[in-house]
Write a protein that holds these residues in place. Structure first.
Motif, PDB file in Angstrom:
ATOM      1  N   ILE A 123      40.629  25.762  27.807  1.00 57.45           N
ATOM      2  CA  ILE A 123      39.841  26.858  28.430  1.00 57.45           C
ATOM      3  C   ILE A 123      40.692  27.588  28.920  1.00 57.45           C
ATOM      4  O   ILE A 123      41.625  27.457  29.678  1.00 57.45           O
ATOM      5  CB  ILE A 123      38.953  26.357  29.328  1.00 57.45           C
ATOM      6  CG1 ILE A 123      38.220  25.091  28.767  1.00 57.45           C
ATOM      7  CG2 ILE A 123      38.074  27.429  30.020  1.00 57.45           C
ATOM      8  CD1 ILE A 123      37.141  24.262  29.820  1.00 57.45           C
ATOM      9  N   THR A 124      40.313  29.184  28.697  1.00 53.20           N
ATOM     10  CA  THR A 124      41.408  30.185  29.534  1.00 53.20           C
ATOM     11  C   THR A 124      40.874  30.538  30.897  1.00 53.20           C
ATOM     12  O   THR A 124      39.579  30.556  31.360  1.00 53.20           O
ATOM     13  CB  THR A 124      41.387  31.480  28.689  1.00 53.20           C
ATOM     14  OG1 THR A 124      40.106  32.066  28.671  1.00 53.20           O
ATOM     15  CG2 THR A 124      41.746  31.105  27.091  1.00 53.20           C
ATOM     16  N   PRO A 125      41.624  31.028  31.850  1.00 54.04           N
ATOM     17  CA  PRO A 125      41.104  31.267  33.063  1.00 54.04           C
ATOM     18  C   PRO A 125      40.951  32.908  33.451  1.00 54.04           C
ATOM     19  O   PRO A 125      41.773  33.632  32.875  1.00 54.04           O
ATOM     20  CB  PRO A 125      42.554  30.937  33.951  1.00 54.04           C
ATOM     21  CG  PRO A 125      43.603  30.930  33.092  1.00 54.04           C
ATOM     22  CD  PRO A 125      43.263  30.894  31.422  1.00 54.04           C
ATOM     23  N   PRO A 126      39.741  32.989  34.303  1.00 51.17           N
ATOM     24  CA  PRO A 126      39.742  34.363  34.539  1.00 51.17           C
ATOM     25  C   PRO A 126      40.119  34.701  36.248  1.00 51.17           C
ATOM     26  O   PRO A 126      40.182  33.755  36.822  1.00 51.17           O
ATOM     27  CB  PRO A 126      38.269  34.801  34.651  1.00 51.17           C
ATOM     28  CG  PRO A 126      37.745  33.447  34.915  1.00 51.17           C
ATOM     29  CD  PRO A 126      38.742  32.433  34.243  1.00 51.17           C
ATOM     30  N   ILE A 127      40.642  35.709  36.553  1.00 56.05           N
ATOM     31  CA  ILE A 127      41.235  35.951  37.753  1.00 56.05           C
ATOM     32  C   ILE A 127      40.695  37.505  38.444  1.00 56.05           C
ATOM     33  O   ILE A 127      40.402  38.624  37.498  1.00 56.05           O
ATOM     34  CB  ILE A 127      42.623  36.105  37.975  1.00 56.05           C
ATOM     35  CG1 ILE A 127      43.298  34.803  37.559  1.00 56.05           C
ATOM     36  CG2 ILE A 127      43.015  36.466  39.193  1.00 56.05           C
ATOM     37  CD1 ILE A 127      42.934  33.650  38.522  1.00 56.05           C
ATOM     38  N   ASP A 128      40.298  37.513  39.676  1.00 54.35           N
ATOM     39  CA  ASP A 128      39.860  38.918  40.063  1.00 54.35           C
ATOM     40  C   ASP A 128      40.970  39.071  41.511  1.00 54.35           C
ATOM     41  O   ASP A 128      40.584  38.362  42.550  1.00 54.35           O
ATOM     42  CB  ASP A 128      38.442  39.042  40.732  1.00 54.35           C
ATOM     43  CG  ASP A 128      38.141  40.303  41.305  1.00 54.35           C
ATOM     44  OD1 ASP A 128      38.874  41.380  41.147  1.00 54.35           O
ATOM     45  OD2 ASP A 128      37.163  40.285  42.320  1.00 54.35           O
ATOM     46  N   GLU A 129      41.940  39.927  41.042  1.00 54.60           N
ATOM     47  CA  GLU A 129      42.770  39.966  42.337  1.00 54.60           C
ATOM     48  C   GLU A 129      42.365  40.528  43.647  1.00 54.60           C
ATOM     49  O   GLU A 129      42.780  40.463  44.743  1.00 54.60           O
ATOM     50  CB  GLU A 129      43.822  40.980  41.900  1.00 54.60           C
ATOM     51  CG  GLU A 129      43.672  42.159  41.417  1.00 54.60           C
ATOM     52  CD  GLU A 129      43.601  42.338  39.869  1.00 54.60           C
ATOM     53  OE1 GLU A 129      43.901  43.457  39.288  1.00 54.60           O
ATOM     54  OE2 GLU A 129      43.245  41.397  39.215  1.00 54.60           O
ATOM     55  N   ASP A 190      35.763  33.688  45.207  1.00 57.23           N
ATOM     56  CA  ASP A 190      36.971  34.117  45.766  1.00 57.23           C
ATOM     57  C   ASP A 190      37.979  35.020  44.686  1.00 57.23           C
ATOM     58  O   ASP A 190      39.174  34.953  45.276  1.00 57.23           O
ATOM     59  CB  ASP A 190      37.470  32.910  46.715  1.00 57.23           C
ATOM     60  CG  ASP A 190      38.037  32.058  45.730  1.00 57.23           C
ATOM     61  OD1 ASP A 190      37.951  31.892  44.556  1.00 57.23           O
ATOM     62  OD2 ASP A 190      38.724  30.957  46.362  1.00 57.23           O
ATOM     63  N   GLY A 191      37.617  35.294  43.609  1.00 59.73           N
ATOM     64  CA  GLY A 191      38.558  35.728  42.589  1.00 59.73           C
ATOM     65  C   GLY A 191      39.326  34.656  41.928  1.00 59.73           C
ATOM     66  O   GLY A 191      39.960  34.834  40.980  1.00 59.73           O
ATOM     67  N   LEU A 192      38.834  33.477  42.059  1.00 55.13           N
ATOM     68  CA  LEU A 192      39.522  32.279  41.278  1.00 55.13           C
ATOM     69  C   LEU A 192      38.463  31.141  41.130  1.00 55.13           C
ATOM     70  O   LEU A 192      38.199  30.719  40.003  1.00 55.13           O
ATOM     71  CB  LEU A 192      40.427  31.849  41.772  1.00 55.13           C
ATOM     72  CG  LEU A 192      41.293  30.332  41.326  1.00 55.13           C
ATOM     73  CD1 LEU A 192      41.709  30.758  39.962  1.00 55.13           C
ATOM     74  CD2 LEU A 192      42.375  29.931  42.256  1.00 55.13           C
ATOM     75  N   GLN A 193      37.754  30.881  42.209  1.00 59.46           N
ATOM     76  CA  GLN A 193      36.620  29.653  42.144  1.00 59.46           C
ATOM     77  C   GLN A 193      35.599  30.330  41.599  1.00 59.46           C
ATOM     78  O   GLN A 193      35.245  31.292  41.718  1.00 59.46           O
ATOM     79  CB  GLN A 193      36.549  28.944  43.431  1.00 59.46           C
ATOM     80  CG  GLN A 193      37.898  27.988  44.086  1.00 59.46           C
ATOM     81  CD  GLN A 193      38.455  27.299  43.159  1.00 59.46           C
ATOM     82  OE1 GLN A 193      37.712  26.732  42.331  1.00 59.46           O
ATOM     83  NE2 GLN A 193      39.843  27.358  42.979  1.00 59.46           N
ATOM     84  N   LEU A 194      34.632  29.243  41.081  1.00 61.45           N
ATOM     85  CA  LEU A 194      33.344  29.810  40.421  1.00 61.45           C
ATOM     86  C   LEU A 194      32.186  29.733  41.221  1.00 61.45           C
ATOM     87  O   LEU A 194      32.062  28.853  41.914  1.00 61.45           O
ATOM     88  CB  LEU A 194      33.211  28.970  39.025  1.00 61.45           C
ATOM     89  CG  LEU A 194      34.138  28.631  38.147  1.00 61.45           C
ATOM     90  CD1 LEU A 194      33.830  27.884  37.015  1.00 61.45           C
ATOM     91  CD2 LEU A 194      34.206  29.948  37.205  1.00 61.45           C
ATOM     92  N   THR A 195      31.284  30.760  40.895  1.00 58.11           N
ATOM     93  CA  THR A 195      30.096  30.738  41.528  1.00 58.11           C
ATOM     94  C   THR A 195      29.183  29.826  41.046  1.00 58.11           C
ATOM     95  O   THR A 195      29.729  29.235  39.872  1.00 58.11           O
ATOM     96  CB  THR A 195      29.430  32.221  41.635  1.00 58.11           C
ATOM     97  OG1 THR A 195      29.417  32.782  40.316  1.00 58.11           O
ATOM     98  CG2 THR A 195      30.166  33.244  42.366  1.00 58.11           C
ATOM     99  N   ARG A 196      27.855  29.606  41.299  1.00 59.21           N
ATOM    100  CA  ARG A 196      27.000  28.900  40.414  1.00 59.21           C
ATOM    101  C   ARG A 196      26.688  29.677  38.977  1.00 59.21           C
ATOM    102  O   ARG A 196      26.583  28.654  37.908  1.00 59.21           O
ATOM    103  CB  ARG A 196      25.575  28.856  41.388  1.00 59.21           C
ATOM    104  CG  ARG A 196      24.656  27.866  40.673  1.00 59.21           C
ATOM    105  CD  ARG A 196      23.400  27.767  41.526  1.00 59.21           C
ATOM    106  NE  ARG A 196      23.655  27.125  42.562  1.00 59.21           N
ATOM    107  CZ  ARG A 196      23.364  25.971  42.746  1.00 59.21           C
ATOM    108  NH1 ARG A 196      22.946  25.261  41.682  1.00 59.21           N
ATOM    109  NH2 ARG A 196      23.514  25.144  43.981  1.00 59.21           N
TER     110      ARG A 196
END
Length: 240
Positions: A123-129, A190-196
Motif C-alpha cells: 500500500i502506498t502512502p499519501p501526505i498533506d504537508e 492531520d495530513g497523515l492519519q486517516l479520517t473515517r
C-alpha cells in the motif's frame, strides 16, 4: 481454528483498529471466518520494520503460534515515515528511496519464503504537508513541513515498482485519494492519519485486492456452526 490476515505497517496501520478504522472494518467483515491480526508500529520505516521482521512474524520452530500456519494475506503499508524529508525535523525516519524500495523487496521476499501461498498486498502512502504544519507531532522550530505529498509520490512510485517486480498486488492509495478534489480534508485528519472516510477508502481498496486474490466470504467457512444450523431438539448433537 481460523485462518489469519496480518496488517503490517506504521501508525496508519496501528490506528486501523480505532473507531471506524480500516482494520476494524476488515475484522468485522470477516468475523466468524478470519482473524485479522494487527501488527502496526507507529513511526517505523521499512529499515526498522525489516530489522524486527522475525520478531513480528516468528517462525513455527520458534514456538510462535501465528508462525505455525500460513496466513491468507499480509498487507504491507510503509512509506509515510521513509518519505520524511532528509533536512526536516523527522529526518531520523527518512530513508533514501532506493533503500525503501529494496527494503520492500526484502520484506516481500521474506514473507514469500515463509509463506509461499500467502497473498501479499503493498500500500502506498499519501501526505498533506499543509495539515502536517498545523498538527506537528513534535516541536518544529523551522516551521517547514517534515513531509510533503510530492516526496510521498516518489516513494509511492517506488512502491508500485517494487510490487510489479515482486509480482504482488498494490493499493496505490497516493493516486486513489487524490482523485477526490478535497482529498486532504476528506481523507486525512492531520495530513497523515486517516479520517473515517479515509479509512473507508483503504478498506474498500484492500477488499478489492483480497477479492481479486480469491479471498472472499463466499469461499470461506465459519469456524463453528451458526445458530441457524443448531438442532433445536438436540443442540449438542451439532457439535459432535
Amino acid at each position: 481454528m481460523r485462518p489469519t490476515i496480518f496488517l503490517f505497517g506504521d501508525s496508519i496501520t496501528e490506528a486501523s483498529f480505532c473507531d471506524g478504522g480500516w482494520g476494524a472494518a476488515l475484522a468485522n467483515h470477516f468475523s466468524r471466518t478470519v482473524d485479522v491480526v494487527l501488527r502496526g508500529y507507529s513511526g517505523y520505516n521499512t529499515r526498522w520494520a525489516f530489522q524486527v521482521f522475525d520478531r513480528v512474524f516468528p517462525a513455527a520452530e520458534s514456538g510462535g503460534s501465528e508462525g505455525s500456519a500460513s496466513p491468507l494475506a499480509v498487507t504491507v503499508f510503509f512509506g509515510a515515515n521513509d518519505a520524511s524529508l532528509p533536512d526536516g525535523y523527522a529526518a531520523f525516519q527518512h530513508l533514501p528511496v532506493d533503500e525503501y524500495k529494496q527494503n520492500l523487496h526484502s520484506i516481500v521476499s521474506s514473507l514469500k519464503k515463509r509463506w509461499p501461498n500467502t497473498l501479499i498486498i503493498l500500500i502506498t502512502p499519501p501526505i498533506d504537508e499543509d495539515e502536517r504544519l498545523r498538527y506537528p507531532y513534535a516541536e518544529n522550530p523551522s516551521g517547514l513541513p517534515e513531509r510533503t505529498n510530492e516526496a510521498a509520490g516518489v516513494f509511492a512510485k517506488a512502491c508500485m515498482e517494487a510490487a510489479g517486480e515482486c509480482g504482488v498486488p498494490v493499493v496505490d492509495l497516493w493516486t486513489r485519494m487524490q482523485q477526490c478534489p478535497d482529498w486532504c480534508k476528506a481523507f486525512l485528519s492531520d495530513g497523515l492519519q486517516l479520517t473515517r472516510e479515509g479509512n473507508k477508502v483503504v478498506f474498500e481498496e484492500v477488499m478489492k485486492k483480497l477479492n481479486e486474490g480469491g479471498i472472499s466470504l463466499g469461499k470461506l467457512t465459519v469456524d463453528l456452526p451458526l445458530i441457524t444450523d443448531i438442532d433445536q431438539d438436540d443442540p449438542l448433537k451439532t457439535f459432535h
